[in-house]
Write an enzyme that holds these catalytic residues in place. Structure first.
Site, PDB file in Angstrom:
ATOM      1  CD  GLU A 136       2.398   5.211  -7.946  1.00  0.00           C
ATOM      2  OE1 GLU A 136       1.233   5.741  -7.981  1.00  0.00           O
ATOM      3  OE2 GLU A 136       2.316   3.855  -7.216  1.00  0.00           O
ATOM      4  CB  SER A 232       5.381  -4.316  -0.631  1.00  0.00           C
ATOM      5  OG  SER A 232       4.029  -4.721  -1.395  1.00  0.00           O
ATOM      6  CB  SER A 276       5.700  -6.765  -5.621  1.00  0.00           C
ATOM      7  OG  SER A 276       5.677  -6.513  -4.181  1.00  0.00           O
TER       8      SER A 276
END
Length: 320
Positions: A136, A232, A276
């Site tokens: 990101e 994650s 996720s």
């Protein structure tokens, strides 16, 4: 984990709610699934569609090829952009190769990209609070090359070099720890009184909700187990949030990562999962603990999430 002995005490399991998939992950996974169905394998995905080993492995078995370089995709093929977003340079490269693009970027990440563009147009130096190596962050950096500085900690604020302290703005990665981000923002505002921020918070609703939920169950737990993959960001933040309250907290990708010694002397175990993580994977971890302990399961729920995002146009089913 060893089998439970008959005289062991009953363990209470507190299951946090909400947990697991958020709207952005739901959309991204559905988009890739639909792309495979409509266009057939091989389908290419730029980066892991979401940061979860089980999800990625499942798609690989269906012929999805995950790449970290668009140049590896043959001309004219289909590529799906992951939920984490991509830079303008990646989009341009996909155009040059005549790729059919299915953009599964989370709309909340797109919001951060738009804010970076807006601040750049207004000639602001941008401080991005996030992890430098996260997909990101890399995507957002590409919106204003050379204008964005990434920081991770409060200590980083003091070392910032801003040419004009009256023309500075900040943005945040969507999956940060809420409390950590707030401390960094407070330090930025103290050093740069004129600093501008986003019109609304960048940290997404799902990240905030899951962190609030894990705090709720951690209050009554001896141990917190977070289900999520090591790459994650939001899952790792859940571990950190629980540990910040003095509770033993562990991250597991599945039941094989559980360690019996974590639960020595524990009477209450709290369980949650990152945004996720499929519910099926979470269920296997719960089942593994149930097989060992005389577990009594309690759901600890907060407000229900009712947010959903539309599929990207190339894989959207026409209305009938």
């Amino acid at each position: 984990m060893p089998r439970q002995q008959p005289d062991w005490p009953t363990i209470r399991i507190l299951v946090a709610q909400p947990r697991g998939f958020c709207a952005g992950v739901d959309m991204a996974i559905a988009a890739l699934d639909r792309a495979v169905t409509l266009f057939g394998a091989p389908i290419y995905a730029f980066h892991e569609i979401v940061h979860n080993t089980s999800v990625v492995a499942g798609f690989e078995q269906r012929g999805v090829r995950f790449v970290d370089d668009v140049a590896l995709v043959p001309r004219g093929c289909t590529i799906v952009f992951s939920a984490h977003g991509v830079s303008p340079a990646v989009r341009a490269q996909a155009d040059q190769l005549d790729l059919q693009v299915v953009d599964a970027t989370c709309p909340l990440v797109n919001k951060v990209h738009a804010e970076a563009q807006r601040f750049a147009r207004r000639d602001r130096a941008i401080v991005f609070i996030g992890h430098p190596d996260h997909d990101e962050t890399i995507g957002v950096l590409g919106e204003a090359p050379g204008r964005i500085t990434v920081i991770e900690r409060v200590d980083d604020v003091e070392s910032l070099s801003i040419p004009d302290p009256s023309r500075v703005a900040y943005l945040t990665q969507t999956t940060l720890g809420v409390e950590d981000a707030a401390r960094i923002v407070a330090a930025l505002k103290e050093r740069f009184p004129d600093i501008e921020g986003p019109a609304s918070e960048d940290i997404c609703y799902a990240t905030q909700n899951r962190q609030t939920a894990v705090l709720t169950v951690a209050e009554d737990a001896d141990v917190v187990v977070v289900v999520g993959s090591v790459n994650s960001s939001n899952s790792k933040r859940l571990v950190e949030v629980a540990a910040s309250r003095g509770v033993r907290a562990h991250l597991v990708d599945g039941p094989g990562d559980l360690r019996p010694e974590w639960f020595d002397g524990a009477s209450t175990i709290a369980l949650t999962s990152g945004a996720s993580v499929p519910e099926s994977v979470f269920a296997t971890v719960v089942a593994a603990i149930e097989q060992v302990y005389h577990a009594h399961i309690e759901q600890r729920g907060l407000a229900e999430e009712a947010i959903s995002f539309r599929l990207p146009i190339p894989v959207r089913v026409p209305a009938r």
